[in-house]
Scaffold this active site. Structure first.
Site, PDB file in Angstrom:
ATOM      1  N   ARG A 100     -72.815 -42.338  20.192  1.00  0.00           N
ATOM      2  CA  ARG A 100     -74.197 -41.836  20.165  1.00  0.00           C
ATOM      3  C   ARG A 100     -74.738 -42.033  18.759  1.00  0.00           C
ATOM      4  O   ARG A 100     -74.211 -41.461  17.800  1.00  0.00           O
ATOM      5  CB  ARG A 100     -74.273 -40.351  20.535  1.00  0.00           C
ATOM      6  CG  ARG A 100     -73.837 -40.031  21.965  1.00  0.00           C
ATOM      7  CD  ARG A 100     -74.170 -38.594  22.334  1.00  0.00           C
ATOM      8  NE  ARG A 100     -73.510 -38.192  23.556  1.00  0.00           N
ATOM      9  CZ  ARG A 100     -73.967 -38.440  24.782  1.00  0.00           C
ATOM     10  NH1 ARG A 100     -75.090 -39.117  24.930  1.00  0.00           N
ATOM     11  NH2 ARG A 100     -73.300 -38.024  25.850  1.00  0.00           N
TER      12      ARG A 100
ATOM     13  N   ARG B  72     -73.854 -41.014  28.274  1.00  0.00           N
ATOM     14  CA  ARG B  72     -74.887 -40.500  29.175  1.00  0.00           C
ATOM     15  C   ARG B  72     -76.136 -40.045  28.430  1.00  0.00           C
ATOM     16  O   ARG B  72     -76.062 -39.306  27.452  1.00  0.00           O
ATOM     17  CB  ARG B  72     -74.328 -39.344  30.008  1.00  0.00           C
ATOM     18  CG  ARG B  72     -75.301 -38.853  31.063  1.00  0.00           C
ATOM     19  CD  ARG B  72     -74.704 -37.764  31.916  1.00  0.00           C
ATOM     20  NE  ARG B  72     -73.793 -38.293  32.924  1.00  0.00           N
ATOM     21  CZ  ARG B  72     -72.505 -37.976  33.001  1.00  0.00           C
ATOM     22  NH1 ARG B  72     -71.978 -37.180  32.105  1.00  0.00           N
ATOM     23  NH2 ARG B  72     -71.750 -38.475  33.959  1.00  0.00           N
TER      24      ARG B  72
ATOM     25  N   HIS C  63     -64.742 -43.068  23.701  1.00  0.00           N
ATOM     26  CA  HIS C  63     -65.354 -41.898  23.075  1.00  0.00           C
ATOM     27  C   HIS C  63     -64.825 -41.697  21.655  1.00  0.00           C
ATOM     28  O   HIS C  63     -65.125 -40.713  20.998  1.00  0.00           O
ATOM     29  CB  HIS C  63     -65.056 -40.659  23.946  1.00  0.00           C
ATOM     30  CG  HIS C  63     -65.800 -39.432  23.562  1.00  0.00           C
ATOM     31  ND1 HIS C  63     -65.176 -38.316  23.041  1.00  0.00           N
ATOM     32  CD2 HIS C  63     -67.119 -39.119  23.625  1.00  0.00           C
ATOM     33  CE1 HIS C  63     -66.061 -37.378  22.808  1.00  0.00           C
ATOM     34  NE2 HIS C  63     -67.251 -37.838  23.148  1.00  0.00           N
TER      35      HIS C  63
ATOM     36  N   ARG D 282     -65.520 -23.519  22.811  1.00  0.00           N
ATOM     37  CA  ARG D 282     -66.946 -23.215  22.888  1.00  0.00           C
ATOM     38  C   ARG D 282     -67.456 -23.130  24.317  1.00  0.00           C
ATOM     39  O   ARG D 282     -68.185 -22.219  24.676  1.00  0.00           O
ATOM     40  CB  ARG D 282     -67.734 -24.294  22.148  1.00  0.00           C
ATOM     41  CG  ARG D 282     -69.239 -24.031  22.109  1.00  0.00           C
ATOM     42  CD  ARG D 282     -69.997 -25.296  21.754  1.00  0.00           C
ATOM     43  NE  ARG D 282     -70.123 -26.189  22.889  1.00  0.00           N
ATOM     44  CZ  ARG D 282     -69.961 -27.497  22.842  1.00  0.00           C
ATOM     45  NH1 ARG D 282     -69.617 -28.070  21.718  1.00  0.00           N
ATOM     46  NH2 ARG D 282     -70.116 -28.242  23.936  1.00  0.00           N
TER      47      ARG D 282
END
Length: 752
Positions: A394, A424, A454, A583
């Protein structure tokens, strides 16, 4: 054969066995989708938290709504797809079918939406006290009515595009996440028919007027709803409301599509076009849902009744971000968090030189990403540098990192970029950047057909005196300047040649569509990630069974891998103290007697999005600690290429353990899981000041660029979790030396 025939009893038996497994595991496992909603509940709770500044509470309400959009587009969309399959796919931990999961999700969503509506009313009242009054179009006085009607006719009406739906006018395509005004009409000539007015993004969503010291704000969709009857013949309007459609966004690449000799970017571009027209998975209505309109839309969009939700809070979270931004621009600093900017490196600091001399850890958002960008620029201009390789997942829309790679390529360096086009909602951005990289002369490839890449991995290769030297960066977060100021992440940079050789092998394997199966210091999913961490857990289990102290502190975003959950339960039963800082999604219950009683789970949700992954095993000289890009979701451990690294540098290992220790002491942002899977907010002990682990990090890393040890830390003392082991086999944990100097110097930092 009986009335079941040959297959009947076996089918009944399999179903009964599945139900038995659900009952057996219910005390330890939590469904992934319900756990996601629990996380959203923790986010929503900050919208009512009085200790959170009002402007920030608005943002948390907006984040909750945005999260719910993604939940329906991705998770419910995926479940919807599964319901269409002949073979029911079961949840990997609770063994629920897709239909069962959707049935469990919908009442929980309705409950959370009701809370959001309640909190929104509280926010409206609180804003009014601060001079920001919401326009209620049902209570306008004559002067206000005149003003808004004139505004509607002058600015809104000319660009509206009303549509009639009847036998001569087909039902229009409704765009994902756009708001519409729906109306039921009746005339003697045409009978019952319907009208729809799109409220597209061309309208300014939040309208502001000033009246002395009072600022009034109105949402454009409510303005349109108030005057929309004038568009149709007034006596023909029977029912009306605002509504919004959420569509499935869970696109996948067909294996067949990969067989064609075409650019993968073209494949993804086609898939993005398909996404816009995928099935509707949710309908939202404001402020009420007339049954006639609901029935009409449900039939046209094929949406079940239990996925239709009525709300009184805004349909689109974007308007809350805009409202918050306006309040901030008006100079209301007291209504927001105090400014906190990343720590900048001192003048003359050269990360490129420093990393060649010793291992470096950079912690975002507390430290600036600029030294890393300058390092790339310097490497791109270094005549000794042969190549720069980087994985890109990203990127910022105006990425300086990508520009640094382009500059290196223009300087004649070999630049290799592994761009994951399937990130995505960032697919188009990645497609655009990949074209720019390619145009600049970079080598671009897209990873694996079956595995998303990733990883956060950079490798700079130099040749000096005929020998190759490596500079390797391994991180937990994306190469993204924007998120580096919003997410907590870690970046580890080393010149250790053995790590560089492993990173080089990883890049070569990715380029050749091969998975990495051998690594010593690095973690590389899917073949050398979970197995290594399970081995580390086994070492702690063995220590506990020998009567030695054993512990783990595991920090990541999500957990649902059943193999890891089973191993954690085994560790708990052996007497290993397991502290987890998770988290979001967490599919195991903590503190269940006889199963997970030594597992302690907390979630930290605060000003920044916790995103770093740290895996610590053991204490003292025998401790081993890792950072990684991957969570404990099966998608990370089995279906993605993730990377991590064991941190052997004593100074950096101590920093990582101190981060974990501080987060285990947080009494501002932390919530602790109870044995029933619920979370309770952690509060300071009587007489103790609050500990905000996020804001405390600024003090901790204040001099990190200068290699000055953090304040109040005894370098000889290992960081440990707080608490004691309850299993009889394990020795009680000794109280550790508190980080008194650190905490005393850092408490209240966020109040400055």
């Amino acid at each position: 054969m009986g009335r079941f025939g040959r297959s009947g009893p076996r089918l009944l038996s399999r179903q009964q066995n599945r139900e038995d497994r659900i009952l057996e595991q219910d005390s330890i496992f939590i469904n992934r989708e319900l756990s996601w909603l629990d996380f959203d509940s923790r986010v929503l709770a900050l919208a009512k938290e009085k200790s959170v500044p009002l402007g920030e509470r608005l943002k948390f309400a907006a984040i909750f709504s945005s999260n719910m959009d993604e939940f329906f587009m991705v998770r419910v969309g995926s479940l919807y797809d599964q319901t269409l399959l002949k073979n029911n796919k079961l949840d990997i931990v609770t063994h629920m079918t897709a239909s069962e999961q959707i049935a469990a999700i919908t009442p929980r969503v309705a409950e959370l939406q009701a809370k959001c509506d309640k909190y929104w009313q509280h926010l409206v009242a609180a804003l009014s006290e601060k001079g920001y009054q919401k326009v209620d179009f049902s209570k306008l006085d004559k002067q206000q009515e005149h003003f808004w009607k004139a505004y509607f006719q002058r600015e809104i009406f000319p660009i509206l595009s009303p549509q009639i739906v009847d036998q001569r006018h087909p039902f229009p395509f409704l765009r994902n996440k756009e708001i519409y005004f729906g109306v039921q009409l009746y005339t003697k000539a045409d009978g019952i028919h319907y009208g729809i007015i799109p409220i597209s993004n061309q309208f300014e969503r939040v309208l502001f007027t000033k009246d002395g010291n009072v600022t009034r704000y109105a949402f454009v969709e409510e303005l349109i709803a108030h005057y929309a009857s004038s568009i149709f013949r007034k006596n023909s309007v029977q029912k009306s409301c605002l509504f919004r459609v959420t569509r499935n966004a869970d696109i996948t690449v067909d294996e067949g599509m990969m067989d064609h000799d075409i650019d993968f970017r073209d494949v993804m571009s086609e898939l993005l076009k398909k996404r816009r027209k995928l099935a509707a998975v949710r309908l939202q209505f404001w402020p009420e849902a007339p049954q006639e309109i609901v029935k009409f839309l449900r039939e046209k969009l094929v949406v079940p009744a239990d996925r239709c939700f009525v709300q009184t809070s805004p349909l689109d979270s974007g308007c809350l971000f805009r409202l918050s931004s306006r309040i901030s621009s008006d100079g209301n600093a007291a209504l927001f968090y105090p400014p906190a900017r990343p720590i900048q490196a001192p003048n003359g600091y050269d990360l490129y030189r420093e990393a060649h001399e010793h291992d470096v850890l950079i912690a975002y958002p507390y430290q600036s990403i600029r030294p890393f960008i300058r390092m790339l620029l310097k490497a791109g201009a270094d005549p000794n540098v042969v190549s720069i390789k980087m994985t890109l997942y990203r990127m910022a829309s105006d990425s300086q990192i990508v520009q640094a790679l382009i500059a290196a390529a223009e300087n004649g360096k070999e630049v290799v970029a592994m761009v994951e086009l399937r990130a995505r909602f960032d697919e188009q951005n990645n497609i655009d950047w990949s074209k720019q990289l390619e145009d600049a002369g970079c080598t671009v490839f897209y990873g694996f057909d079956d595995y998303k890449v990733h990883s956060k991995l950079t490798l700079i290769t130099s040749k000096v005196d005929g020998k190759y030297h490596y500079l390797t960066q391994i991180g937990t977060g994306n190469y993204n300047e924007k998120t580096s100021e919003q997410y907590t992440d870690l970046s580890f940079i080393t010149s250790r040649q053995e790590i560089g050789e492993e990173a080089s092998a990883v890049f070569n394997n990715m380029a050749l569509q091969r998975l990495t199966s051998e690594a010593d210091t690095m973690l590389v999913a899917p073949l050398r990630f979970k197995s290594v961490l399970l081995d580390e857990m086994d070492r702690q289990i063995a220590k506990a069974r020998r009567g030695e102290r054993a512990s783990m502190i595991l920090k990541n975003n999500s957990l649902n891998d059943p193999q890891i959950i089973e191993k954690l339960s085994e560790a708990s039963c052996a007497g290993v103290r397991v502290d987890m800082i998770i988290r979001g999604i967490c599919c195991v219950r903590a503190g269940v007697p006889g199963k997970t009683e030594n597992i302690h789970i907390r979630s930290i949700v605060g000003r920044y999005l916790e995103h770093s992954r740290i895996y610590s095993f053991g204490e003292g000289a025998d401790a081993r600690i890792y950072i990684a890009s991957g969570d404990f979701l099966t998608r990370n451990t089995e279906r993605r290429v993730e990377v991590g690294v064991r941190v052997d540098d004593p100074r950096i290992a101590r920093q990582l353990r101190d981060i974990l220790d501080l987060q285990l002491r947080d009494t501002v942002n932390a919530r602790v899981m109870q044995p029933d899977g619920s979370y309770t907010k952690v509060k300071p002990a009587d007489g103790q000041p609050p500990v905000d682990s996020q804001m405390a990090m600024y003090g901790y890393f204040q001099h990190a660029f200068e290699r000055i040890d953090p304040p109040g830390i005894d370098p000889t003392t290992p960081a440990r979790a707080v608490g004691s082991v309850t299993a009889p086999r394990a020795e009680p944990r000794r109280d550790r030396v508190r980080l008194r100097g650190l905490l005393e110097s850092l408490r209240g930092l966020g109040q400055k």
